[in-house]
Design a protein around this motif. Sequence first.
Motif, PDB file in Angstrom:
ATOM      1  N   VAL A 142      49.161  -6.606  -9.930  1.00 39.40           N
ATOM      2  CA  VAL A 142      48.738  -8.077 -10.186  1.00 39.40           C
ATOM      3  C   VAL A 142      48.406  -8.601  -8.929  1.00 39.40           C
ATOM      4  CG1 VAL A 142      49.494 -10.289 -10.951  1.00 39.40           C
ATOM      5  CG2 VAL A 142      50.437  -8.246 -12.241  1.00 39.40           C
ATOM      6  N   SER A 143      46.971  -9.057  -8.750  1.00 38.70           N
ATOM      7  CA  SER A 143      46.385  -9.656  -7.728  1.00 38.70           C
ATOM      8  C   SER A 143      47.076 -11.139  -7.509  1.00 38.70           C
ATOM      9  CB  SER A 143      45.003  -9.778  -7.824  1.00 38.70           C
ATOM     10  OG  SER A 143      44.483 -10.605  -6.725  1.00 38.70           O
ATOM     11  N   GLN A 144      47.564 -11.431  -6.295  1.00 42.06           N
ATOM     12  CA  GLN A 144      48.535 -12.772  -6.300  1.00 42.06           C
ATOM     13  C   GLN A 144      48.085 -13.168  -4.700  1.00 42.06           C
ATOM     14  OE1 GLN A 144      52.517 -12.558  -7.326  1.00 42.06           O
ATOM     15  NE2 GLN A 144      52.826 -14.866  -6.814  1.00 42.06           N
ATOM     16  N   PHE A 145      47.150 -14.021  -4.603  1.00 44.64           N
ATOM     17  CA  PHE A 145      46.868 -14.610  -3.297  1.00 44.64           C
ATOM     18  C   PHE A 145      47.691 -15.444  -2.610  1.00 44.64           C
ATOM     19  CE2 PHE A 145      45.350 -17.839  -6.007  1.00 44.64           C
ATOM     20  CZ  PHE A 145      45.486 -19.095  -5.259  1.00 44.64           C
ATOM     21  N   THR A 146      48.589 -15.932  -3.698  1.00 48.69           N
ATOM     22  CA  THR A 146      49.440 -16.915  -3.207  1.00 48.69           C
ATOM     23  C   THR A 146      50.672 -16.174  -2.186  1.00 48.69           C
ATOM     24  OG1 THR A 146      50.967 -16.602  -5.342  1.00 48.69           O
ATOM     25  CG2 THR A 146      49.323 -18.579  -5.238  1.00 48.69           C
ATOM     26  N   LEU A 147      50.676 -14.931  -2.165  1.00 52.82           N
ATOM     27  CA  LEU A 147      51.487 -14.237  -1.270  1.00 52.82           C
ATOM     28  C   LEU A 147      51.258 -14.563   0.131  1.00 52.82           C
ATOM     29  CD1 LEU A 147      51.981 -10.727  -2.937  1.00 52.82           C
ATOM     30  CD2 LEU A 147      53.576 -12.376  -2.779  1.00 52.82           C
ATOM     31  N   TYR A 148      49.962 -15.127   0.451  1.00 47.26           N
ATOM     32  CA  TYR A 148      49.669 -15.516   1.747  1.00 47.26           C
ATOM     33  C   TYR A 148      49.572 -17.034   1.890  1.00 47.26           C
ATOM     34  CZ  TYR A 148      49.165 -11.061   3.661  1.00 47.26           C
ATOM     35  OH  TYR A 148      49.340  -9.801   4.204  1.00 47.26           O
ATOM     36  N   GLY A 149      50.456 -17.791   1.149  1.00 49.06           N
ATOM     37  CA  GLY A 149      50.402 -19.157   1.036  1.00 49.06           C
ATOM     38  C   GLY A 149      51.480 -19.554   2.124  1.00 49.06           C
ATOM     39  N   PHE A 150      51.020 -20.558   2.830  1.00 47.79           N
ATOM     40  CA  PHE A 150      52.038 -21.061   4.016  1.00 47.79           C
ATOM     41  C   PHE A 150      52.114 -22.664   3.631  1.00 47.79           C
ATOM     42  CE2 PHE A 150      49.958 -17.378   5.731  1.00 47.79           C
ATOM     43  CZ  PHE A 150      50.980 -16.729   6.370  1.00 47.79           C
ATOM     44  N   GLY A 159      41.839 -13.381 -10.642  1.00 46.66           N
ATOM     45  CA  GLY A 159      41.478 -14.623 -10.632  1.00 46.66           C
ATOM     46  C   GLY A 159      41.865 -15.447 -11.827  1.00 46.66           C
ATOM     47  N   ALA A 160      42.475 -14.904 -12.781  1.00 44.08           N
ATOM     48  CA  ALA A 160      43.049 -15.711 -14.070  1.00 44.08           C
ATOM     49  C   ALA A 160      44.391 -16.254 -14.013  1.00 44.08           C
ATOM     50  CB  ALA A 160      42.845 -14.747 -15.267  1.00 44.08           C
ATOM     51  N   MET A 161      44.491 -17.403 -14.668  1.00 47.27           N
ATOM     52  CA  MET A 161      45.898 -17.717 -14.836  1.00 47.27           C
ATOM     53  C   MET A 161      46.677 -16.924 -15.694  1.00 47.27           C
ATOM     54  SD  MET A 161      46.141 -20.652 -12.778  1.00 47.27           S
ATOM     55  CE  MET A 161      47.663 -21.117 -13.337  1.00 47.27           C
ATOM     56  N   MET A 162      47.687 -16.132 -14.807  1.00 46.74           N
ATOM     57  CA  MET A 162      48.114 -15.055 -15.895  1.00 46.74           C
ATOM     58  C   MET A 162      49.817 -15.602 -16.023  1.00 46.74           C
ATOM     59  SD  MET A 162      46.950 -11.685 -14.059  1.00 46.74           S
ATOM     60  CE  MET A 162      46.567 -12.321 -12.261  1.00 46.74           C
ATOM     61  N   LYS A 163      50.345 -15.130 -17.092  1.00 45.33           N
ATOM     62  CA  LYS A 163      51.845 -15.278 -17.175  1.00 45.33           C
ATOM     63  C   LYS A 163      52.370 -13.614 -16.997  1.00 45.33           C
ATOM     64  CE  LYS A 163      51.627 -19.304 -20.137  1.00 45.33           C
ATOM     65  NZ  LYS A 163      52.403 -20.260 -20.429  1.00 45.33           N
ATOM     66  N   VAL A 164      53.343 -13.669 -15.851  1.00 51.26           N
ATOM     67  CA  VAL A 164      53.660 -12.321 -15.958  1.00 51.26           C
ATOM     68  C   VAL A 164      55.176 -12.136 -16.265  1.00 51.26           C
ATOM     69  CG1 VAL A 164      54.158 -10.498 -14.346  1.00 51.26           C
ATOM     70  CG2 VAL A 164      52.240 -12.068 -13.770  1.00 51.26           C
ATOM     71  N   ASN A 165      55.597 -11.343 -17.162  1.00 50.71           N
ATOM     72  CA  ASN A 165      56.876 -11.179 -17.602  1.00 50.71           C
ATOM     73  C   ASN A 165      57.171  -9.978 -17.308  1.00 50.71           C
ATOM     74  OD1 ASN A 165      56.601 -13.545 -19.791  1.00 50.71           O
ATOM     75  ND2 ASN A 165      54.972 -12.249 -20.437  1.00 50.71           N
TER      76      ASN A 165
END
Length: 189
Positions: A115-123, A166-172
């Motif tokens: 799962v691509s998650q750019f927020t892992l590079y959020g500060f 790039g989609a809004m995903m719900k990861v369960n």
Amino acid sequence: MMPLQTQSLWPCRFACVGLHNNNRRSRTSATTVRVRAMRAVVQRVESASVEVEGRIVSEIGPGLLVLVGIHDSDTESDADYICRKVLNMRLFPNEDTGKAWDHSVVQKNYQVLLVSQFTLYGFLKGNKPDFHVAMAPQRAKPFYASLVDRFRNAYNSDAIKDGVFGAMMKVNLVNDGPVTMQLDSQSPK
């Protein structure tokens, strides 16, 4: 003893963390850490799925859920490293020997959900997240697709699933353990 105060500065693509001691006899020191790595958060799961707009687009049984953050400076060697390490991480027990950390996802013939998650590079800048070190979407989308292909070519292509870039995903997920590991393609120098 005087308490230490931490101050964070985020110029361009570098993270500078300065620790300041209020004691007048001490000198102020600063350590510079380059943030340059593909990042993966790997979770051992009994099951996991990705839902987009109310529809399940991918799901796996036992295996690994891998959240992937792509840094602006990542290259093919970073992708090779993450692929190799994730597929070979010994996070599963060996029922024959009783060893807890003995088998990889490949040895168990389990599945991987990327799962691509750019927020892992959020500060945080104050209370607001800043994602400037994440790779821009127009470059990240083909780079991420090549990472998924790399996993499929290195393992069983049917065992590799992914979300929608790039989609809004719900990861369960049902985390097994729980076991969660963070993996960076390069160590800070």
